[in-house]
Design an enzyme around this catalytic site. Structure first.
Site, PDB file in Angstrom:
ATOM      1  N   TYR A  62       0.835  -1.195   0.000  1.00 40.19           N
ATOM      2  CA  TYR A  62       0.000   0.000   0.000  1.00 40.19           C
ATOM      3  C   TYR A  62       0.865   1.237   0.000  1.00 40.19           C
ATOM      4  O   TYR A  62       2.056   1.190   0.305  1.00 40.19           O
ATOM      5  CB  TYR A  62      -0.920   0.015   1.237  1.00 40.19           C
ATOM      6  N   CYS A  63       0.251   2.360  -0.366  1.00 34.26           N
ATOM      7  CA  CYS A  63       0.862   3.663  -0.166  1.00 34.26           C
ATOM      8  C   CYS A  63      -0.051   4.396   0.802  1.00 34.26           C
ATOM      9  O   CYS A  63      -1.200   4.039   0.968  1.00 34.26           O
ATOM     10  CB  CYS A  63       1.050   4.406  -1.475  1.00 34.26           C
ATOM     11  N   SER A  64       0.460   5.388   1.464  1.00 35.02           N
ATOM     12  CA  SER A  64      -0.295   5.995   2.576  1.00 35.02           C
ATOM     13  C   SER A  64      -1.683   6.473   2.198  1.00 35.02           C
ATOM     14  O   SER A  64      -2.576   6.447   3.026  1.00 35.02           O
ATOM     15  CB  SER A  64       0.495   7.139   3.206  1.00 35.02           C
ATOM     16  N   GLY A  65      -1.872   6.896   0.982  1.00 34.45           N
ATOM     17  CA  GLY A  65      -3.176   7.387   0.579  1.00 34.45           C
ATOM     18  C   GLY A  65      -4.178   6.301   0.244  1.00 34.45           C
ATOM     19  O   GLY A  65      -5.351   6.563   0.075  1.00 34.45           O
ATOM     20  N   SER A  66      -3.733   5.047   0.194  1.00 37.34           N
ATOM     21  CA  SER A  66      -4.632   3.992  -0.250  1.00 37.34           C
ATOM     22  C   SER A  66      -5.418   3.333   0.869  1.00 37.34           C
ATOM     23  O   SER A  66      -6.312   2.563   0.626  1.00 37.34           O
ATOM     24  CB  SER A  66      -3.861   2.929  -1.034  1.00 37.34           C
TER      25      SER A  66
END
Length: 67
Positions: A62-66
């Site tokens: 994941y990336c933080s915005g996901s």
């Protein structure tokens, strides 16, 4: 095969022991990340994953915005 999953499914899978990998640059991981997540920037994922991840256990990236 990669697939998108919702937050509730992520939480369920975390409770079952999946590996959680944040793929943003390490500097962003240091600012904020999900507890228990491993930092492997996307650019280095293919190179580092074999040594740092258990191939017998599912992985969520994941990336933080996901989440």
């Amino acid at each position: 095969m990669p697939k998108r999953i919702e937050r509730t499914e992520v939480l369920k899978l975390l409770a079952e022991g999946v590996q959680l990998v944040e793929v943003l640059p390490h500097e962003e991981y240091e600012l904020e990340h999900i507890d228990g997540a491993i930092s492997i920037p996307l650019r280095k994922l293919e190179q580092r994953a074999p040594a740092e991840l258990d191939s017998s256990t599912p992985v969520i990236t994941y990336c933080s915005g996901s989440l």
